[in-house]
Design an enzyme around this catalytic site. Sequence first.
Site, PDB file in Angstrom:
ATOM      1  N   CYS A  46      74.971 -19.797  98.287  1.00 35.27           N
ATOM      2  CA  CYS A  46      75.697 -19.679  99.548  1.00 35.27           C
ATOM      3  C   CYS A  46      75.919 -21.073 100.144  1.00 35.27           C
ATOM      4  CB  CYS A  46      74.909 -18.807 100.522  1.00 35.27           C
ATOM      5  SG  CYS A  46      73.392 -19.587 101.135  1.00 35.27           S
ATOM      6  N   CYS A  60      72.633 -22.995 100.900  1.00 34.70           N
ATOM      7  CA  CYS A  60      72.000 -23.499  99.676  1.00 34.70           C
ATOM      8  C   CYS A  60      72.820 -24.618  99.054  1.00 34.70           C
ATOM      9  CB  CYS A  60      71.769 -22.360  98.695  1.00 34.70           C
ATOM     10  SG  CYS A  60      70.534 -21.181  99.311  1.00 34.70           S
ATOM     11  N   GLU A  89      66.993 -20.554  96.052  1.00 37.70           N
ATOM     12  CA  GLU A  89      67.313 -21.959  95.800  1.00 37.70           C
ATOM     13  C   GLU A  89      66.513 -22.890  96.699  1.00 37.70           C
ATOM     14  OE1 GLU A  89      71.340 -19.701  95.582  1.00 37.70           O
ATOM     15  OE2 GLU A  89      69.413 -19.479  96.590  1.00 37.70           O
ATOM     16  N   HIS A  92      65.785 -18.479 100.870  1.00 38.26           N
ATOM     17  CA  HIS A  92      66.557 -18.139  99.677  1.00 38.26           C
ATOM     18  C   HIS A  92      65.882 -18.742  98.452  1.00 38.26           C
ATOM     19  CE1 HIS A  92      70.695 -17.299 101.726  1.00 38.26           C
ATOM     20  NE2 HIS A  92      69.688 -16.764 102.401  1.00 38.26           N
TER      21      HIS A  92
END
Length: 160
Positions: free
Chosen positions: A83, A86, A55, A53
Amino acid sequence: MDLDEYYMRLALQEAQIAYGEGEVPVGAVIVCGQRIAGKGHNRVEALQDPTAHAEILAITAASHFLKQWRLQDCILYVTLEPCLMCAGAILLSRIREVVYALPDPRMGALGSRVQPLESYRIGPIPMVRQGPLTEQVRQLMDSFFRKLRGNHDLSPSNPG
């Protein structure tokens, strides 16, 4: 243009790169002081890695750039509310503040869906706030999901 908008525009540029690569268009920028320590955009499909992801990649880049894993003086700008995975990485990396553009009612873990940061007292809890460019991010996400699924809009901005 204020600093929040400036850095969120950089995160949006990362999201646009992800869009061009066929990834869910999420971008992230980590700022320490007024210098960019790390950037990232979703690379889940390219790397075949569910943890790739924006992040996570930005946190990794910032940790390498600063030569430390504790990012307590840093702000994370991200186009979509992080999410649960993260949010855990944000907590563990000690990021001071998170600014996101678009809430995610499906997977958002900084208040929209769940709020795990309040449950853990392993260190300081980052300040979290919604920042600028919500509409631009919403348009990018809607465009991506319309393109991906025909005209059935299942984007985070339209939980339908």
